[in-house]
Design a protein around this motif. Structure first.
Motif, PDB file in Angstrom:
ATOM      1  N   ALA A   1       0.896  -1.170   0.025  1.00  0.00           N
ATOM      2  CA  ALA A   1      -0.047   0.028  -0.190  1.00  0.00           C
ATOM      3  C   ALA A   1       0.872   1.370  -0.001  1.00  0.00           C
ATOM      4  O   ALA A   1       0.522   2.354  -0.580  1.00  0.00           O
ATOM      5  CB  ALA A   1      -1.047  -0.029   1.217  1.00  0.00           C
ATOM      6  N   ALA A   2       1.988   1.108   0.627  1.00  0.00           N
ATOM      7  CA  ALA A   2       2.779   2.293   0.815  1.00  0.00           C
ATOM      8  C   ALA A   2       3.615   2.779  -0.405  1.00  0.00           C
ATOM      9  O   ALA A   2       4.005   3.804  -0.711  1.00  0.00           O
ATOM     10  CB  ALA A   2       3.917   1.931   2.053  1.00  0.00           C
ATOM     11  N   VAL A   3       3.703   1.797  -1.259  1.00  0.00           N
ATOM     12  CA  VAL A   3       4.200   2.139  -2.778  1.00  0.00           C
ATOM     13  C   VAL A   3       3.189   2.230  -3.597  1.00  0.00           C
ATOM     14  O   VAL A   3       3.254   3.322  -4.134  1.00  0.00           O
ATOM     15  CB  VAL A   3       5.013   0.670  -3.141  1.00  0.00           C
ATOM     16  N   LEU A   4       2.280   1.780  -3.730  1.00  0.00           N
ATOM     17  CA  LEU A   4       1.130   1.628  -5.033  1.00  0.00           C
ATOM     18  C   LEU A   4       0.204   2.980  -4.843  1.00  0.00           C
ATOM     19  O   LEU A   4      -0.067   3.620  -5.558  1.00  0.00           O
ATOM     20  CB  LEU A   4       0.218   0.229  -5.003  1.00  0.00           C
ATOM     21  N   ILE A   5      -0.075   3.158  -3.785  1.00  0.00           N
ATOM     22  CA  ILE A   5      -1.074   4.201  -3.348  1.00  0.00           C
ATOM     23  C   ILE A   5      -0.303   5.659  -3.681  1.00  0.00           C
ATOM     24  O   ILE A   5      -0.584   6.463  -4.556  1.00  0.00           O
ATOM     25  CB  ILE A   5      -1.555   4.701  -2.208  1.00  0.00           C
ATOM     26  N   PRO A   6       0.869   6.146  -3.040  1.00  0.00           N
ATOM     27  CA  PRO A   6       1.781   7.058  -3.620  1.00  0.00           C
ATOM     28  C   PRO A   6       2.138   7.034  -5.274  1.00  0.00           C
ATOM     29  O   PRO A   6       1.808   8.145  -5.646  1.00  0.00           O
ATOM     30  CB  PRO A   6       2.990   7.110  -2.654  1.00  0.00           C
ATOM     31  N   VAL A   7       2.126   6.030  -5.571  1.00  0.00           N
ATOM     32  CA  VAL A   7       2.821   5.980  -6.994  1.00  0.00           C
ATOM     33  C   VAL A   7       1.839   6.336  -8.117  1.00  0.00           C
ATOM     34  O   VAL A   7       1.759   7.343  -8.785  1.00  0.00           O
ATOM     35  CB  VAL A   7       3.396   4.510  -7.485  1.00  0.00           C
ATOM     36  N   GLY A   8       0.254   5.954  -7.641  1.00  0.00           N
ATOM     37  CA  GLY A   8      -0.684   6.078  -8.516  1.00  0.00           C
ATOM     38  C   GLY A   8      -1.046   7.513  -8.252  1.00  0.00           C
ATOM     39  O   GLY A   8      -1.525   8.152  -9.359  1.00  0.00           O
ATOM     40  N   ILE A   9      -0.958   8.235  -7.206  1.00  0.00           N
ATOM     41  CA  ILE A   9      -1.136   9.731  -7.057  1.00  0.00           C
ATOM     42  C   ILE A   9      -0.051  10.585  -7.795  1.00  0.00           C
ATOM     43  O   ILE A   9      -0.544  11.551  -8.370  1.00  0.00           O
ATOM     44  CB  ILE A   9      -1.003   9.985  -5.296  1.00  0.00           C
ATOM     45  N   VAL A  10       1.157  10.101  -7.833  1.00  0.00           N
ATOM     46  CA  VAL A  10       2.243  10.986  -8.446  1.00  0.00           C
ATOM     47  C   VAL A  10       1.898  10.840  -9.939  1.00  0.00           C
ATOM     48  O   VAL A  10       2.159  11.837 -10.657  1.00  0.00           O
ATOM     49  CB  VAL A  10       3.512  10.192  -8.197  1.00  0.00           C
TER      50      VAL A  10
ATOM     51  N   VAL B   1      -2.928   3.407 -13.490  1.00  0.00           N
ATOM     52  CA  VAL B   1      -2.893   3.850 -12.291  1.00  0.00           C
ATOM     53  C   VAL B   1      -4.172   3.525 -11.427  1.00  0.00           C
ATOM     54  O   VAL B   1      -3.903   3.187 -10.319  1.00  0.00           O
ATOM     55  CB  VAL B   1      -3.032   5.395 -12.548  1.00  0.00           C
ATOM     56  N   HIS B   2      -5.218   3.306 -12.012  1.00  0.00           N
ATOM     57  CA  HIS B   2      -6.496   2.682 -11.451  1.00  0.00           C
ATOM     58  C   HIS B   2      -6.076   1.247 -10.871  1.00  0.00           C
ATOM     59  O   HIS B   2      -6.681   0.909  -9.811  1.00  0.00           O
ATOM     60  CB  HIS B   2      -7.652   2.452 -12.674  1.00  0.00           C
ATOM     61  N   LEU B   3      -5.523   0.493 -11.883  1.00  0.00           N
ATOM     62  CA  LEU B   3      -5.025  -0.979 -11.048  1.00  0.00           C
ATOM     63  C   LEU B   3      -4.149  -0.716  -9.998  1.00  0.00           C
ATOM     64  O   LEU B   3      -4.298  -1.740  -8.873  1.00  0.00           O
ATOM     65  CB  LEU B   3      -4.133  -1.616 -12.419  1.00  0.00           C
ATOM     66  N   ALA B   4      -3.183   0.087 -10.174  1.00  0.00           N
ATOM     67  CA  ALA B   4      -2.113   0.152  -9.044  1.00  0.00           C
ATOM     68  C   ALA B   4      -2.909   0.529  -7.772  1.00  0.00           C
ATOM     69  O   ALA B   4      -2.659  -0.010  -6.611  1.00  0.00           O
ATOM     70  CB  ALA B   4      -1.174   1.050  -9.122  1.00  0.00           C
ATOM     71  N   MET B   5      -3.733   1.537  -7.663  1.00  0.00           N
ATOM     72  CA  MET B   5      -4.181   2.212  -6.545  1.00  0.00           C
ATOM     73  C   MET B   5      -5.482   1.335  -6.130  1.00  0.00           C
ATOM     74  O   MET B   5      -5.528   1.014  -4.747  1.00  0.00           O
ATOM     75  CB  MET B   5      -4.744   3.544  -6.796  1.00  0.00           C
ATOM     76  N   GLY B   6      -6.071   0.621  -6.965  1.00  0.00           N
ATOM     77  CA  GLY B   6      -7.198  -0.387  -6.435  1.00  0.00           C
ATOM     78  C   GLY B   6      -6.458  -1.412  -5.871  1.00  0.00           C
ATOM     79  O   GLY B   6      -6.979  -1.806  -4.545  1.00  0.00           O
TER      80      GLY B   6
END
Length: 409
Positions: free
Chosen positions: A259-268, A297-302
């Motif tokens: 979560a700590a990787v995928l959510i910030p990457v999606g936001i960036v 981005v949708h996939l990563a943050m999902g």
């Protein structure tokens, strides 16, 4: 069938979260979903509401909901193995009735139905259920990659079409073709006013104006876009279920790190797309390109959001909140359809007639109210009954006999 609290909690999070975007299409003209200048306001709090929703929610909750559908598909199919009518029989009965529910939902309640898409994509996804997880993931990524290419093709097609129409001395037929195409991409003020008047009218007024959008969805958007996006996400969801991700089989710290990787990457990567749309004033041609770039981005943050919820479940924290979220997830079908019934009654003319009267930011007070009702209602209901109302109906139709509803102490 084994129940996993992590699976239920993530499903609950997804079904609540998807209303954050659906509410715009329920309370405002359809194109306001993509373009805030159409209706609902595009400055101040309304612009902030759009930007936050676009970066944090839009497409992400749909991805998460679809990943969960793929996981649930396998869970139910596995439980049906060796029993009548078998895994395939059970699955395709479920998809048949889901398709029927979706058609009723789309034509009689709200045009933005996702159940028809899920029934069609789910019928295809079942064919991949015995693949090894890595091949499922690869298949899903290939499908999503092809969808990205399709959206880019649409973008470049309209870029070229506009350039030819706007060139000095452009042929009248090119100008006319571009005007016709652009009218489909960006509705006129008269079309928006007609939509608002229709949804504020009586039952038949609402039906006729809704039918126009449903026809567009079901004859164009679903077969060319939505069903393939759903199939790609379902394949990856099935793989994650097989790998133990959704059942909480991984270590808590692994979920937290993910979560700590995928959510910030999606936001960036998602924030610049929002910035680009704002800079071009939500130009519909540009939207084809941003939609394509947003798919990963949708996939990563999902997946990142799922990891957050599962980490909380595994940690044992927030037990009361987790129980209510899991209950909402166990009743996801009822809560999804129930949200549509509540909101369309509030907005449409045959109800309270508030369609188009709220600004974008104000719509979220409606969302919070629906959430409060669903989180309050779901757990006490399941303390007394085995299923949500629509879950019971769906299961009874699939089994072709009434299922026991009331829990036995």
């Amino acid at each position: 069938m084994t129940r996993y609290q992590s699976l239920d909690a993530v499903r609950g999070f997804a079904v609540l979260g998807i209303l954050l975007m659906n509410i715009v299409g329920m309370g405002l003209p359809a194109f306001a979903y993509m373009n805030p200048t159409v209706a609902g306001g595009d400055s101040g709090a309304n612009l902030v509401a759009w930007a936050l929703a676009y970066v944090l929610v839009d497409g992400k909750m749909r991805a998460l909901f679809t990943l969960m559908f793929g996981a649930s598909l396998l869970l139910i199919a596995d439980a049906a193995e060796g029993k009548s009518p078998g895994a395939a029989g059970t699955h395709y009965r479920r998809m048949f009735w889901l398709l029927l529910f979706g058609m009723i939902h789309a034509w009689a309640i709200w045009f933005g139905d996702i159940l028809v898409t899920y029934a069609l994509a789910g019928s295809l996804a079942f064919l991949f259920r015995n693949m090894p997880p890595r091949r499922m993931i690869g298949t899903g990524l290939v499908i999503l990659g092809l969808l990205m290419a399709w959206n880019f093709m649409g973008h470049f097609h309209f870029v070229q079409m506009r350039a030819l129409a706007e060139a000095p001395g452009a042929a009248p037929e090119l100008v006319a073709a571009w005007k016709t195409a652009y009218a489909e991409l960006a509705p006129s003020g008269a079309a928006v006013a007609r939509e608002i008047a229709g949804y504020r009218g009586g039952v038949m007024d609402v039906f006729h104006i809704r039918a126009e959008t449903v026809i567009f969805f079901q004859t164009f958007l679903i077969p060319t876009n939505f069903v393939w996006e759903a199939l790609g996400f379902m394949c990856i969801g099935m793989a994650l279920f097989r790998l133990g991700f959704f059942t909480g089989a991984w270590e808590t710290r692994t979920y937290a790190k993910l979560a700590a990787v995928l959510i910030p990457v999606g936001i960036v990567f998602g924030a610049p797309l929002a910035g680009k749309l704002w800079m071009v004033r939500w130009d519909p041609v540009t939207t084809f390109a941003t939609d394509a770039l947003a798919i990963p981005v949708h996939l990563a943050m999902g997946i990142g959001y799922a990891a957050v919820v599962i980490a909380i479940v595994k940690s044992g924290a927030l037990k009361g909140a987790v129980e209510r979220l899991a209950a909402a997830g166990r009743m996801a079908f009822t809560n999804y359809l129930g949200a549509s019934l509540i909101t369309t009654t509030l907005f449409y003319g045959y109800g309270f007639g508030l369609y188009g009267r709220f600004e974008r930011a104000e719509l979220y007070w409606v969302v919070f109210s629906v959430w409060a009702f669903q989180l309050t209602f779901s757990k006490p209901w399941l303390d007394r009954f085995n299923y949500g109302p629509f879950e019971w109906l769906w299961r009874s139709l699939v089994k072709m006999e009434l299922q026991p509803m009331r829990r036995i102490a």
